[in-house]
Design a protein around this motif. Structure first.
Motif, short mmCIF file in Angstrom:
data_model
loop_
_atom_site.label_atom_id
_atom_site.label_comp_id
_atom_site.label_asym_id
_atom_site.label_seq_id
_atom_site.Cartn_x
_atom_site.Cartn_y
_atom_site.Cartn_z
N GLU A 56 3.03 -5.40 -8.73
CA GLU A 56 3.41 -4.00 -8.68
C GLU A 56 3.90 -3.59 -7.29
O GLU A 56 4.85 -2.84 -7.14
CB GLU A 56 2.23 -3.13 -9.09
CG GLU A 56 2.67 -1.69 -9.25
CD GLU A 56 1.64 -0.86 -9.98
OE1 GLU A 56 0.81 -1.44 -10.67
OE2 GLU A 56 1.71 0.37 -9.84
N THR A 57 3.24 -4.12 -6.26
CA THR A 57 3.65 -3.78 -4.90
C THR A 57 5.02 -4.38 -4.59
O THR A 57 5.88 -3.72 -4.00
CB THR A 57 2.61 -4.29 -3.89
OG1 THR A 57 1.33 -3.83 -4.29
CG2 THR A 57 2.91 -3.79 -2.49
N ALA A 99 1.14 -0.08 7.16
CA ALA A 99 1.84 1.20 7.07
C ALA A 99 3.09 1.05 6.20
O ALA A 99 3.43 1.94 5.41
CB ALA A 99 2.22 1.70 8.46
N THR A 140 3.40 -1.17 3.81
CA THR A 140 2.89 -1.32 2.45
C THR A 140 2.65 0.05 1.83
O THR A 140 2.99 0.31 0.68
CB THR A 140 1.55 -2.10 2.45
OG1 THR A 140 1.68 -3.27 3.24
CG2 THR A 140 1.16 -2.50 1.04
N ARG A 141 2.09 0.93 2.63
CA ARG A 141 1.84 2.29 2.13
C ARG A 141 3.12 3.00 1.79
O ARG A 141 3.19 3.75 0.82
CB ARG A 141 1.07 3.09 3.19
CG ARG A 141 -0.39 3.22 2.87
CD ARG A 141 -1.15 3.87 3.97
NE ARG A 141 -0.86 5.28 4.11
CZ ARG A 141 -1.39 6.04 5.07
NH1 ARG A 141 -2.24 5.52 5.93
NH2 ARG A 141 -1.10 7.30 5.14
N LEU A 177 4.20 1.50 -1.58
CA LEU A 177 3.31 1.75 -2.71
C LEU A 177 3.10 3.23 -2.98
O LEU A 177 2.98 3.66 -4.12
CB LEU A 177 1.96 1.09 -2.40
CG LEU A 177 1.06 0.65 -3.53
CD1 LEU A 177 1.83 -0.16 -4.55
CD2 LEU A 177 -0.10 -0.15 -2.97
N GLU A 178 3.04 4.02 -1.91
CA GLU A 178 2.65 5.43 -2.10
C GLU A 178 3.69 6.42 -1.58
O GLU A 178 3.47 7.62 -1.67
CB GLU A 178 1.32 5.69 -1.38
CG GLU A 178 0.19 4.80 -1.84
CD GLU A 178 -1.10 5.16 -1.13
OE1 GLU A 178 -1.64 6.24 -1.43
OE2 GLU A 178 -1.53 4.38 -0.26
N TYR A 181 -6.09 0.47 6.07
CA TYR A 181 -4.96 0.80 5.22
C TYR A 181 -4.83 2.32 5.06
O TYR A 181 -3.75 2.88 5.23
CB TYR A 181 -5.09 0.14 3.85
CG TYR A 181 -3.98 0.55 2.91
CD1 TYR A 181 -2.78 -0.14 2.87
CD2 TYR A 181 -4.13 1.67 2.09
CE1 TYR A 181 -1.76 0.26 2.04
CE2 TYR A 181 -3.11 2.09 1.25
CZ TYR A 181 -1.92 1.37 1.23
OH TYR A 181 -0.91 1.79 0.41
N THR A 214 -4.47 4.32 8.95
CA THR A 214 -3.55 4.02 10.04
C THR A 214 -2.34 4.95 9.93
O THR A 214 -1.96 5.34 8.83
CB THR A 214 -3.10 2.54 10.01
OG1 THR A 214 -2.40 2.27 11.20
CG2 THR A 214 -2.23 2.23 8.82
#
Ligand code: SF4
Lengths: 290, 165
Positions: free
Chosen positions: A53-54, A272, A274-275, A278-279, B161, B164
């Protein structure tokens, strides 16, 4: 043993099956550098952090032109910010604002990389004014580096690349899907190139200037001939040691409220991003804040 | 993304601790390997009860099942939490569904040398089913759950996660 995450092999190395099994069990990656410090390849442990999913979210973001240009923009901007911070704030004021203007209107990642190249050239020139003659770069050259200064920069950049690869492998991101560099390019981990951008000046240029000011670099640290140079054995030892100390250096982190090692900054930046994937949280790539 | 069969003890634990943690975990965010407290957890495991080998239940993993059919679990924390209890309940439920006549869960806290027993009841079975359904709901949500308040995140291995900038 448990907190070793990677090994960077700087000299010729033989590895057998038993060693591979051991490394895999402890999830330790081994990265190999060439004589010049170029990244040559890695022995990576099986990826346990991947997540379909990521990776899908990352790929969608990379294909979304507006979103990926925004990320590319912030990467180039942060990189230049750090270069300027490390080399010379005043002398690079103008080139930096020229770069920022170009970035605002750039329509492709290639365009941005071109603008970054121009800024980098000004920065190398300013850097040369702070180096002794024999260490001046006279423009960046790789594979092989033309002179001692370039050999130094290549080597530290190679180590930084390897460390970023390790950091990214701890996240579910795919190392082949990038935003600034073109994805799956020549089988390289293009996302590692993206993330390395902001950190190269923190390590390479900064260390070079510091070692010069402390008079630590000597001519015998390099093997040179008319048109190429590389670190000599004692030189490599010195540079590897200095870089390792630098990665272990800790600073107080602002938002986490605890000390973090420079090494961890790479991982935090990867998180960061990744965030962002994903988000959708805004991604502000690493900037030297101290 | 996951089915009821895949729901394991970790999912239940995260469901009770923080839904966001569960959501992230299901998407491959696994910061554990960098976190010292998890390594400590593994060390406690290795030294305290090495006579009994863990029973592998696919997604659910428990420390051991004694001769009188109590599920035993060793915790590295000092104090029992609702999450620990829910996890024990989940294992009992899984074993019951496999036809094993489990009596309940026994949670061991070697740090404070305390032991808690939770008998398995019909109400417990209902709760265990509801927890599994809840995990699936969180799993299928497309938006990530909000963060807990900063103070409740203390000690969570996902703080790097989540917090940060
Ligand atoms: S850091 Fe806080 S918000 Fe994030 S997963 Fe942990 S408890 Fe939840």
């Amino acid at each position: 043993m448990t907190d070793v995450r990677d090994i960077i092999a700087c000299a010729e190395t033989d590895i057998n099956t038993a060693v591979i099994a051991l490394l895999n069990r402890h999830r330790i990656n081994v990265h190999f550098l060439s004589y010049y410090g170029d990244y040559a390849g890695s022995l990576l442990t099986s990826a346990t952090s991947t997540s379909g999913e990521t990776v899908l979210a990352q790929a969608q973001l990379a294909k979304n032109t507006a979103a990926s240009l925004e990320i590319a923009h912030s990467i180039v901007d942060s990189c230049a910010f750090n270069v300027r911070r490390v080399i010379d704030r005043k002398l690079l004021t103008r080139p930096y604002s020229v770069l920022q203007n170009t970035l605002r209107t750039a329509e492709s990642a290639a365009h941005m990389m071109g603008a970054e190249g121009t800024f980098r050239r000004s920065a190398w020139e300013v850097l040369d004014t702070k180096l002794p003659d024999w260490l001046q770069l006279g423009g960046r050259s790789r594979r092989p580096p033309k002179n001692a200064g370039n050999a130094f920069i290549s080597y530290v950049n190679g180590i930084t690349y390897a460390r970023v690869l390790t950091a990214l492998r701890l996240t579910p991101l795919h190392t082949g899907i990038a935003f600034l560099h073109s994805s799956i390019e020549r089988q390289r981990h293009s996302l590692v190139l993206d993330i390395s951008e902001m950190f190269k000046p923190l390590f390479a240029e900064r260390l070079l200037l510091r070692m010069v000011s402390r008079n630590q670099l000597k001519e015998h640290h390099f093997d040179r001939d008319a048109n190429q140079a590389m670190l000599s054995d004692p030189g490599r030892k010195l540079v590897v040691q200095a870089t390792r100390d630098e990665f272990a250096f800790t600073i107080a982190h602002r938002s986490l409220g605890r000390p973090v090692a420079y090494d961890e900054l790479l991982y935090l930046d990867a998180l960061a991003l990744t965030r962002r994937c994903l988000e959708g949280t805004p991604y502000k790539p690493f900037r030297i804040w101290w | 993304m996951i089915t009821a069969q895949d729901v394991g003890g970790v999912h239940i634990k995260y469901l009770y601790h923080c839904r966001r943690q569960l959501w992230l975990y299901l998407r491959g965010i696994r910061p554990e390997s960098l976190n010292a407290s998890v390594q400590l957890g593994e060390a406690v495991h290795d030294t305290s009860y090495n006579r009994n080998s863990p029973v592998d239940l696919g997604a659910a993993r428990l420390d051991f099942l004694d001769g009188r059919h109590w599920v035993h679990e060793v915790k590295s924390s000092a104090r029992p939490t609702e999450a620990d209890e829910a996890q024990g309940r989940h294992y009992c439920h899984r074993l019951r569904n496999l036809g094993i006549d489990v009596k309940g869960a026994v949670l061991h806290y070697p740090k404070t040398r305390r032991i808690f027993r939770y008998p398995y009841t019909p109400e417990g079975a209902e709760l265990a089913e509801a927890d599994i359904a809840e995990v699936l709901t969180v799993a299928s949500s497309s938006a990530s759950p909000d963060r807990l308040s900063n103070s409740r995140c203390r000690g969570c291995s996902f703080t790097d996660y989540c917090w940060t900038e």
